[in-house]
Each structure stands twice: as structure tokens, then as C-alpha cells.
Design a protein around this motif. Structure first.
Motif, PDB file in Angstrom:
ATOM      1  N   VAL A 132       0.876  -1.117  -0.042  1.00 28.99           N
ATOM      2  CA  VAL A 132       0.040  -0.066  -0.008  1.00 28.99           C
ATOM      3  C   VAL A 132       0.792   1.310   0.033  1.00 28.99           C
ATOM      4  O   VAL A 132       1.836   1.338   0.886  1.00 28.99           O
ATOM      5  CB  VAL A 132      -0.724  -0.033   1.470  1.00 28.99           C
ATOM      6  N   GLY A 133       0.541   2.279  -0.844  1.00 27.98           N
ATOM      7  CA  GLY A 133       1.454   3.359  -0.749  1.00 27.98           C
ATOM      8  C   GLY A 133       0.712   4.509  -1.819  1.00 27.98           C
ATOM      9  O   GLY A 133      -0.384   4.285  -2.313  1.00 27.98           O
ATOM     10  N   GLU A 305     -10.544   3.178  -6.886  1.00 23.94           N
ATOM     11  CA  GLU A 305     -10.517   2.443  -5.996  1.00 23.94           C
ATOM     12  C   GLU A 305      -9.767   1.238  -6.215  1.00 23.94           C
ATOM     13  O   GLU A 305      -8.704   0.977  -5.645  1.00 23.94           O
ATOM     14  CB  GLU A 305     -11.868   2.033  -5.163  1.00 23.94           C
ATOM     15  N   VAL A 306     -10.496   0.300  -6.965  1.00 24.89           N
ATOM     16  CA  VAL A 306      -9.730  -0.999  -7.574  1.00 24.89           C
ATOM     17  C   VAL A 306      -8.587  -0.835  -8.270  1.00 24.89           C
ATOM     18  O   VAL A 306      -7.237  -1.497  -7.914  1.00 24.89           O
ATOM     19  CB  VAL A 306     -10.532  -2.025  -8.058  1.00 24.89           C
ATOM     20  N   SER A 307      -8.628   0.255  -9.193  1.00 23.94           N
ATOM     21  CA  SER A 307      -7.235   0.655  -9.787  1.00 23.94           C
ATOM     22  C   SER A 307      -6.196   1.050  -8.874  1.00 23.94           C
ATOM     23  O   SER A 307      -4.937   0.613  -9.648  1.00 23.94           O
ATOM     24  CB  SER A 307      -7.584   1.596 -10.828  1.00 23.94           C
ATOM     25  N   ALA A 308      -6.394   1.811  -7.933  1.00 23.15           N
ATOM     26  CA  ALA A 308      -5.346   2.073  -7.105  1.00 23.15           C
ATOM     27  C   ALA A 308      -4.330   0.984  -6.562  1.00 23.15           C
ATOM     28  O   ALA A 308      -3.119   0.953  -6.884  1.00 23.15           O
ATOM     29  CB  ALA A 308      -5.598   3.134  -6.034  1.00 23.15           C
ATOM     30  N   HIS A 309      -5.185  -0.160  -6.125  1.00 24.05           N
ATOM     31  CA  HIS A 309      -4.181  -1.265  -5.720  1.00 24.05           C
ATOM     32  C   HIS A 309      -3.650  -1.897  -6.811  1.00 24.05           C
ATOM     33  O   HIS A 309      -2.339  -2.350  -6.668  1.00 24.05           O
ATOM     34  CB  HIS A 309      -5.423  -2.498  -5.097  1.00 24.05           C
ATOM     35  N   LEU A 310      -4.294  -2.112  -8.112  1.00 24.03           N
ATOM     36  CA  LEU A 310      -3.538  -2.553  -9.289  1.00 24.03           C
ATOM     37  C   LEU A 310      -2.614  -2.022  -9.984  1.00 24.03           C
ATOM     38  O   LEU A 310      -1.467  -2.407 -10.083  1.00 24.03           O
ATOM     39  CB  LEU A 310      -4.711  -2.894 -10.082  1.00 24.03           C
ATOM     40  N   CYS A 341      -3.004   9.487  -4.873  1.00 23.89           N
ATOM     41  CA  CYS A 341      -4.021   8.766  -4.117  1.00 23.89           C
ATOM     42  C   CYS A 341      -3.527   8.032  -3.183  1.00 23.89           C
ATOM     43  O   CYS A 341      -2.488   7.089  -3.229  1.00 23.89           O
ATOM     44  CB  CYS A 341      -4.751   7.776  -5.126  1.00 23.89           C
ATOM     45  N   GLN A 342      -4.379   7.959  -1.923  1.00 23.96           N
ATOM     46  CA  GLN A 342      -3.800   7.391  -0.877  1.00 23.96           C
ATOM     47  C   GLN A 342      -4.736   6.034  -0.365  1.00 23.96           C
ATOM     48  O   GLN A 342      -5.924   6.188  -0.312  1.00 23.96           O
ATOM     49  CB  GLN A 342      -4.113   7.936   0.601  1.00 23.96           C
ATOM     50  N   ILE A 343      -4.165   4.916  -0.710  1.00 23.37           N
ATOM     51  CA  ILE A 343      -4.957   3.750  -0.590  1.00 23.37           C
ATOM     52  C   ILE A 343      -5.276   3.313   0.885  1.00 23.37           C
ATOM     53  O   ILE A 343      -4.094   3.387   1.691  1.00 23.37           O
ATOM     54  CB  ILE A 343      -4.313   2.423  -1.192  1.00 23.37           C
ATOM     55  N   PRO A 344      -6.418   3.157   1.365  1.00 26.26           N
ATOM     56  CA  PRO A 344      -6.686   2.822   2.529  1.00 26.26           C
ATOM     57  C   PRO A 344      -6.075   1.436   3.194  1.00 26.26           C
ATOM     58  O   PRO A 344      -6.334   0.681   2.298  1.00 26.26           O
ATOM     59  CB  PRO A 344      -8.246   2.895   2.851  1.00 26.26           C
ATOM     60  N   ASP A 345      -5.463   1.187   4.106  1.00 27.39           N
ATOM     61  CA  ASP A 345      -4.652   0.136   4.791  1.00 27.39           C
ATOM     62  C   ASP A 345      -5.794  -0.652   5.393  1.00 27.39           C
ATOM     63  O   ASP A 345      -5.616  -1.026   6.605  1.00 27.39           O
ATOM     64  CB  ASP A 345      -3.450   0.674   5.695  1.00 27.39           C
ATOM     65  N   VAL A 346      -6.665  -1.412   4.672  1.00 30.51           N
ATOM     66  CA  VAL A 346      -7.650  -1.991   5.308  1.00 30.51           C
ATOM     67  C   VAL A 346      -7.953  -3.323   4.372  1.00 30.51           C
ATOM     68  O   VAL A 346      -7.280  -3.278   3.286  1.00 30.51           O
ATOM     69  CB  VAL A 346      -9.001  -1.430   5.138  1.00 30.51           C
ATOM     70  N   PRO A 347      -8.194  -4.472   5.093  1.00 34.48           N
ATOM     71  CA  PRO A 347      -8.333  -5.648   4.136  1.00 34.48           C
ATOM     72  C   PRO A 347      -9.437  -5.422   3.135  1.00 34.48           C
ATOM     73  O   PRO A 347     -10.333  -4.645   2.955  1.00 34.48           O
ATOM     74  CB  PRO A 347      -8.999  -6.677   4.878  1.00 34.48           C
ATOM     75  N   GLY A 348      -8.866  -6.143   1.738  1.00 37.83           N
ATOM     76  CA  GLY A 348      -9.818  -5.953   0.545  1.00 37.83           C
ATOM     77  C   GLY A 348      -9.387  -4.823  -0.407  1.00 37.83           C
ATOM     78  O   GLY A 348      -8.388  -4.179  -0.427  1.00 37.83           O
ATOM     79  N   ASN A 349     -10.532  -4.345  -1.180  1.00 33.77           N
ATOM     80  CA  ASN A 349     -10.137  -3.206  -2.147  1.00 33.77           C
ATOM     81  C   ASN A 349     -10.577  -1.749  -1.497  1.00 33.77           C
ATOM     82  O   ASN A 349     -10.183  -0.838  -1.991  1.00 33.77           O
ATOM     83  CB  ASN A 349     -10.882  -3.197  -3.227  1.00 33.77           C
TER      84      ASN A 349
END
Ligand code: SMN
Ligand code: MG
Length: 365
Positions: A132-133, A305-310, A341-349
């Protein structure tokens, strides 16, 4: 042996959300946006979530039955997105491998990956082997083909929303001078150093695109997106050769096969798959591998949301398209600070619903 996550049921709902800045584009004018919301329930109580942007409220009526058919076939089975992808495409293949079939597969696939990451107690990016970053993002939630006056103020507001250093401007107005004025307005409002992505939304013929893009080629624009119909790969190859400004396409590709063909045919310089058309997380991962080995930079389209993780696990990750359409119905929209964009550090997307808002915006179908 660890316990398998077992598919119980998939709940599908639809909402129609108001847009803060209505879409005025070559693909249509939209005041509101229909979204399909998916909740994949498992026997273990974990729920995987995703949404699909449908543009047309009438489309809800034929996309939802396809989702239901595919989801019903998975009941009682382990949650396995690669299987959802392969079996789903095969199941609907006789009515077409693209379009509605792949949109349905994509939505289910995204929910399935969310469920798996939650079961592992990890944010999706970490579950996929990344971390996550921050993710570099541009603001795409405005600058449509509306009146020119007001564009400078809108640009200032859009940049200020998250310290954005990059904005997307829709262009391809009838008169070249209007495009030039729009570009000037963005710099006037957001500052001379603002990075400007531009999008024609397939509005031009090849000849018309060559003429307009050549006239704008010295404007210091970051990319020209979809100047012509998305599937005219010969035309894209011609545009890429003729222009200094990079040419972008990909939001209308259905499946990694199309992206691979675009690369083979040298159509465009940059690519931006859309999660709901490319095959969800599974389709994206395959595209990321193909783009990566070819050294082609890959950005996202919608679904921040999902794109940020990917993008955190994409070798040639480029830009996240930040768009606020789902904000009215998600509990906590992803934040952007200093254009990242700051991805939240929570389980899942990281998608959780605001149930009261969903009730308010519910769309019957
Ligand atoms: C776009 C997306 C969705 C609707 C209209 C226009 C645009 C984009 O192509 O890339 O954001
Ligand atoms: Mg676009």
C-alpha cells in the motif's frame, strides 16, 4: 490446510447517482450515472464488493441477468476469480466474448478478488504481492465539453480538490480556436505547470484527428486520448507515427487479447484498460504482464478504488484516473493528497457502502 472461502450468493443492486459535474462528451451527455453494486456473500460471512458503471440506465436491465446467471453457477464453490473469468467467458461465449458478457464477468471478478483479500486480512495490493502506498493521480471529474467560460475556475477547483498537478480536459470542439482557448483556460486556472491530459472520446475521423492533433501538437499536452473510433488500430498507428504528443487508448478494450493486438499493431503509445471491460482484476493482471514486457506505460480508466491497488502491482504503472462518480454511495471515498491517491490500509479493495445513500439513490429495474 486453510479453510476455503465458499461462494454463498451474489446480491446485485442498482443505483442512479447524481454527478457533481455532469458529463458533456462526444459519447453522450449524462446528468446522472447508473451503477450496479455487487455483494458477493460467502459461507464464512466475508463479503466481496465491487461496482460497475453502466452509463445507460436501460443497460441495467440486461447486464444484471447476465451477472445473476454467472453467479448462480458458482454457488457452493470455492471463490476463485481465475475460474470465474475462464468459466464465465466460456458460459456466455456463444452470445459473444465481449460487451455484456465481459462486463458481467468483470464485476464478479472484482468482487471475488475483494473477498479473497479480505479473507487473507490484506489490502488487495498487498494480497497481490505489492504494498500500500501513494499512486500518482490526475483529476478527471470535470472539464467536459461545456461552455468555455467557467473552465478556468473549474480547473482551479479541480486542482485544489487534492493538490492535483494533472487534469484531464475533453477536447475536439468544432472550432480549433475553442480547443486552444480551453487549453489556455486550464493553465490560467490551474497554473502554467499543470499537466494536461486531453480526451477526444473517439470524436474524429482519421483525417480530422490528424488535422486537429497536428494543430495542437506543440501545446505541451501530456497525451491525446481516443482521437478516433477505438477499434481503428491502423488509424491509431498512423496517429502515433505522425505526432510528437503520445496517443492514448484502451478504455474500450474488451479483454487482454485486444490490448495485446493493439501492441502488436503499434496502435497508440500509452494504454488505459477499464476494469469493467478488460475482465476485472484478472484481466488487468494479464494486461499488466503484456504491457510490462513491452515497456508500455499503463494507466487506469474509472474505478479509482480497485485501480489504485492494481497500479501498485503493475510494472509499467503510469496514472490513476481519479473520478468521483461512486463517491455518493461509498462510505469513505479514497483521498488524494499532493496529487497522490492514498490507498486505505484495510483488508480488500477498500470499498464499503453507505447503505442510507444507496437507499436514497436506488434504481428499480
Ligand atoms: C469518459 C469516461 C466515461 C464517460 C465519458 C467519458 C472519458 C474518460 O473517456 O476517459 O474519462
Ligand atoms: Mg477517455
Amino acid at each position: 490446510m486453510t479453510e476455503k472461502l465458499i461462494w454463498r450468493d451474489l446480491k446485485v443492486r442498482a443505483v442512479q447517482v447524481p454527478l457533481r459535474r455532469p458529463v458533456i462528451s462526444k459519447v453522450g451527455v449524462f446528468e446522472k450515472m447508473p451503477l450496479i453494486l455487487l455483494d458477493l456473500e460467502t459461507e464464512q460471512g466475508i463479503v466481496g464488493r465491487s461496482y460497475l458503471v453502466l452509463y445507460l440506465s436501460s443497460a441495467v436491465r440486461y447486464v444484471i441477468p447476465a451477472i445473476r446467471d454467472l453467479a448462480d453457477a458458482r454457488k457452493g464453490m470455492p471463490v476463485a476469480p481465475f475460474d470465474v473469468y475462464e468459466r464465465g467467458r466460456k458460459a456466455l461465449g456463444l452470445v459473444g466474448l465481449e460487451g455484456v458478457s465481459l462486463i458481467a464477468v468483470s464485476g464478479i471478478d472484482m468482487a471475488a478478488w475483494d473477498a479473497l483479500a479480505k479473507a487473507a486480512g490484506q489490502p488487495l495490493a498487498a494480497y497481490l504481492g505489492g504494498s500500500v502506498g501513494p499512486v500518482p493521480a490526475y483529476n478527471s471529474s470535470g472539464l467536459w465539453l461545456g461552455p468555455l467560460d467557467g473552465l478556468a475556475d473549474e480547473s482551479a477547483a479541480l486542482a485544489a480538490e487534492g493538490g492535483f498537478g494533472a487534469l484531464k480536459l475533453r477536447i475536439g470542439r468544432d472550432d480549433l480556436n475553442d480547443d486552444l482557448q480551453a487549453i489556455r483556460a486550464v493553465r490560467e486556472g490551474a497554473g502554467e505547470n499543470i499537466t494536461i491530459m486531453t480526451d477526444f472520446n473517439q470524436g474524429r475521423t482519421l483525417g480530422g484527428a490528424l488535422e486537429r492533433c497536428q494543430a495542437l501538437d506543440d501545446q505541451g499536452l501530456y497525451w491525446f486520448e481516443e482521437p478516433i473510433a477505438y477499434d481503428k488500430f491502423n488509424g491509431y498507428a498512423r496517429l502515433s507515427r505522425a505526432l510528437k504528443t503520445p496517443v492514448m487508448l484502451g478504455e474500450n478494450f474488451y479483454g487482454p487479447e485486444t490490448l495485446a493486438r493493439a501492441i502488436r499493431e503499434r496502435a497508440g503509445d500509452y494504454l488505459m484498460p477499464d476494469l469493467a471491460r478488460i475482465g476485472g482484476v484478472t484481466g488487468w493482471l494479464r494486461c499488466a504482464a503484456i504491457a510490462g514486457v513491452h515497456g508500455i506505460q499503463m494507466s487506469s480508466h474509472l474505478y479509482p478504488e480497485v485501480s489504485a491497488h492494481l497500479l501498485r502491482v503493475t510494472e509499467t504503472a503510469h496514472w490513476l484516473e481519479m473520478i468521483d462518480w461512486a463517491d455518493p454511495i461509498v462510505a469513505e471515498p479514497f483521498r488524494v493528497e499532493n496529487g497522490q491517491c492514498q490507498i486505505p490500509d484495510v483488508p480488500g479493495n477498500g470499498i464499503a457502502w453507505d447503505e442510507q445513500a444507496i437507499e436514497r439513490h436506488k434504481l428499480e429495474f
